[in-house]
Scaffold this motif. Structure first.
Motif, short mmCIF file in Angstrom:
data_model
loop_
_atom_site.label_atom_id
_atom_site.label_comp_id
_atom_site.label_asym_id
_atom_site.label_seq_id
_atom_site.Cartn_x
_atom_site.Cartn_y
_atom_site.Cartn_z
N ASP A 134 38.89 -19.26 -2.17
CA ASP A 134 38.22 -19.32 -3.48
C ASP A 134 37.13 -18.26 -3.57
O ASP A 134 37.01 -17.54 -4.57
N HIS A 135 36.31 -18.18 -2.52
CA HIS A 135 35.21 -17.22 -2.52
C HIS A 135 35.73 -15.78 -2.57
O HIS A 135 35.19 -14.93 -3.28
N ALA A 136 36.78 -15.53 -1.79
CA ALA A 136 37.33 -14.18 -1.76
C ALA A 136 37.93 -13.80 -3.11
O ALA A 136 37.78 -12.67 -3.58
N ARG A 137 38.61 -14.72 -3.75
CA ARG A 137 39.25 -14.43 -5.04
C ARG A 137 38.22 -14.16 -6.14
O ARG A 137 38.49 -13.43 -7.10
N PRO A 148 44.61 -15.81 0.93
CA PRO A 148 45.11 -15.94 -0.44
C PRO A 148 45.25 -17.39 -0.90
O PRO A 148 45.61 -17.64 -2.05
N PHE A 149 44.99 -18.35 -0.02
CA PHE A 149 45.16 -19.76 -0.35
C PHE A 149 43.89 -20.30 -1.01
O PHE A 149 42.79 -20.07 -0.52
N HIS A 151 42.02 -23.49 -3.90
CA HIS A 151 42.07 -24.86 -4.40
C HIS A 151 42.80 -24.91 -5.75
O HIS A 151 42.24 -25.32 -6.77
N ASP A 152 44.04 -24.46 -5.75
CA ASP A 152 44.86 -24.66 -6.94
C ASP A 152 45.26 -26.13 -6.97
O ASP A 152 44.81 -26.94 -6.16
N ASP A 153 46.12 -26.50 -7.90
CA ASP A 153 46.49 -27.91 -8.03
C ASP A 153 47.10 -28.44 -6.74
O ASP A 153 46.73 -29.53 -6.26
N TYR A 154 48.02 -27.67 -6.15
CA TYR A 154 48.65 -28.12 -4.91
C TYR A 154 47.64 -28.19 -3.78
O TYR A 154 47.63 -29.13 -2.99
N GLY A 155 46.77 -27.19 -3.70
CA GLY A 155 45.78 -27.17 -2.63
C GLY A 155 44.85 -28.36 -2.69
O GLY A 155 44.53 -28.97 -1.65
#
Length: 261
Positions: A134-137, A148-149, A151-155
């Motif tokens: 999240d921070h990197a994005r 690249p991972f 906290h999207d819905d799946y995460g």
């Protein structure tokens, strides 16, 4: 050879995949019309100063990516396996156009990193990884982040599941989820449920030959094993970064370098 092909199925760069194509076609051969250079010149070009510099930069970059998964997370470093390979381009013997036709040699590299984690806190480990993503994005250029991972819905549902706050994000009858994949990077981990159905991360592939610069293999620490990491921490995470090109010599004598990430 089949095992190597399976492990190198991921490269997608402009001059990527040629290592696999050429190695499958001409591995172990002496100088033939199908090779742009012979064994001696392949080694000379692969050991040149520019190749060595590009190799060192590529390895450092990939190690930095692997290290990003322990910074601020609940993962502990366990083992890193580096593999890089230099192969000849194709010679005049091909009857159709090949991506390798313009190259004398091309070199590519990948890293597989193994981490230890507490099986009682897999949710925390995953949450830390997703937070790093999240921070990197959120920063400029974050879409090509080392992590690249997010906290999207799946995460979010995956973290909740491992913390005991939600159902299996893959469905009530699905097996325990043990993988995340994005931007060519794959993260897998041991299951936390016992019994005969338990799945664990395997030891590194033992068939890679250490014969630099044609095929170079580095294990760090040299004597480390996945079993030892699991025994120490209880659970193993495995991060695989795809093969990326880092150095090539074209038939016109020019070189290309690219820092993988």
């Amino acid at each position: 050879m089949r095992a190597f092909a399976r492990r190198t199925a991921g490269p997608k760069s402009v001059w990527g995949s040629l290592a696999v194509v050429v190695l499958l076609a001409v591995s172990g051969c002496s100088t033939t019309p199908d090779r742009a250079v012979g064994e001696k010149q392949l080694r000379e070009l692969g050991e040149s100063g520019r190749a060595v510099q590009a190799r060192e930069r590529a390895e450092q970059r990939l190690r930095d990516v692997a290290r990003a998964y322990t910074d601020g997370t609940h993962l502990s470093p366990g083992l890193v396996v580096v593999h890089d390979v230099c192969v000849p381009g194709s010679g005049p013997g091909w009857f159709f156009q090949q991506k390798t036709d313009n190259y004398k040699i091309a070199c590519s590299m990948n890293i597989i990193a193994y981490y230890g984690a507490d099986p009682q806190h897999v949710g925390d480990a995953l949450d830390g990884i997703l937070t790093a993503g999240d921070h990197a994005r959120s920063r400029p250029g974050g879409s090509a982040s080392a992590v690249p991972f997010t906290h999207d819905d799946y995460g979010r549902r995956l973290v909740a599941y491992y913390r005991g706050h939600g159902p299996n994000p893959q469905g009530p009858q699905a097996p325990e989820p043990t993988q995340l994949a994005a931007s060519g990077k794959t993260l897998t981990w041991d299951t936390t449920r016992g019994g005969a159905s338990r799945r664990t991360v395997e030891e590194p592939y033992a068939g890679l030959v250490d014969d630099p610069p044609v095929s170079r293999v580095v294990r760090d620490p040299k004597a480390a094993t996945v079993a030892a990491v699991r025994k120490r921490y209880g659970l193993v995470f495995r991060l695989e970064l795809p093969y990326r090109d880092y150095f090539a010599v074209l038939k016109n004598g020019r070189t290309r370098t690219e820092v993988p990430g």
